[in-house]
Design an enzyme around this catalytic site. Sequence first.
Site, PDB file in Angstrom:
ATOM      1  N   ASP A  67       0.810  -1.214   0.000  1.00  0.00           N
ATOM      2  CA  ASP A  67       0.000   0.000   0.000  1.00  0.00           C
ATOM      3  C   ASP A  67       0.845   1.266   0.000  1.00  0.00           C
ATOM      4  O   ASP A  67       2.061   1.222   0.222  1.00  0.00           O
ATOM      5  CB  ASP A  67      -0.967  -0.007   1.201  1.00  0.00           C
ATOM      6  N   ASN A 136      -7.475  -3.422  14.172  1.00  0.00           N
ATOM      7  CA  ASN A 136      -8.871  -3.634  13.761  1.00  0.00           C
ATOM      8  C   ASN A 136      -9.014  -4.788  12.756  1.00  0.00           C
ATOM      9  O   ASN A 136     -10.061  -4.963  12.156  1.00  0.00           O
ATOM     10  CB  ASN A 136      -9.458  -2.348  13.167  1.00  0.00           C
ATOM     11  N   HIS A 138      -7.264  -5.180   9.931  1.00  0.00           N
ATOM     12  CA  HIS A 138      -6.984  -4.902   8.513  1.00  0.00           C
ATOM     13  C   HIS A 138      -5.680  -5.552   8.076  1.00  0.00           C
ATOM     14  O   HIS A 138      -4.774  -5.780   8.866  1.00  0.00           O
ATOM     15  CB  HIS A 138      -7.006  -3.392   8.213  1.00  0.00           C
ATOM     16  N   GLU A 143      -9.629  -2.053   5.233  1.00  0.00           N
ATOM     17  CA  GLU A 143     -10.258  -1.801   6.515  1.00  0.00           C
ATOM     18  C   GLU A 143     -11.481  -2.709   6.708  1.00  0.00           C
ATOM     19  O   GLU A 143     -12.006  -3.258   5.719  1.00  0.00           O
ATOM     20  CB  GLU A 143     -10.693  -0.330   6.577  1.00  0.00           C
TER      21      GLU A 143
END
Length: 265
Positions: A67, A136, A138, A143
């Site tokens: 990313d 979380n 990801h 996400e």
Amino acid sequence: MEIIILETSAQVAERGAQIVCELVRKQPDSVLGLATGSTPMALYERLIEKHKTNGVSFSSVTTFNLDEYVGLDPQHPQSYRYFMNKNLFEHIDIKPQNTHIPPGNLDNPLAAGPQYEDQIRQAGGIDLQILGIGANGHIGFNEPTSSLGSRTRIKTLTKKTIDDNSRFFAQDEFQPYLAVTMGIATIMESKRIILLATGWKKAEAVAETVEGPVCALCPASALQWHPCTSMILDTAAASLLKHTAYYKFVLNEQDRLVERFGDPR
Ligand code: F6R
């Protein structure tokens, strides 16, 4: 999933680096998928060390990072291009033209995804993908609620991720809230995946990934469908797993088989 639980984060980094180096030795023109963030830094330090002292060469390796932020110049110290150059590429013998980071500064950001997918395809796909995991759940910047069938594209970051990553930005500095990220389906096409997780903050996400249902609320849980994923965890990150005794038993048995017949991976 193979669950490897080690005492310390240093051991996690060493195990990850060993897997990378074994592959690169066996297949010098390997295609590696790379991650940024705090977790893989110690692994990259070990790759540099193994390059300098054990002669591991990356001269024919190709890399694709997961990313990149949208709107940061590659020279910006918080861009992932800058991170990779400083923390790995400048210290090993990889050819700069063989290193790829999703383009975060195209005039048309929507073109970034298809362009990156094409490059991965042309390179023959990713042989080994290194992943970290967000608190979380990801992976990359996929996400919670990301499609498990997603490809490389622009993603809006959650407040949690923006807050988690704010430590890297000065108080008044522009912090991007958009990123180009490989999709879950892109990641799932890697032939082999190692996900590294260390520390208590990752324990819940790790437990949901390994022992929870496969669901878009925990994007990493998609890895349950991947045929060759190793979760390399320290004891803190593994602390909420319920079946650790079984995972250790599996590993022992696997070690015995590998000793007798070799590692098929
Ligand atoms: C970064 C990436 C992210 C991180 C994750 C964990 O390229 O893909 O998914 O792996 O946010 O970050 P750290 O390691 O900083 O806790």
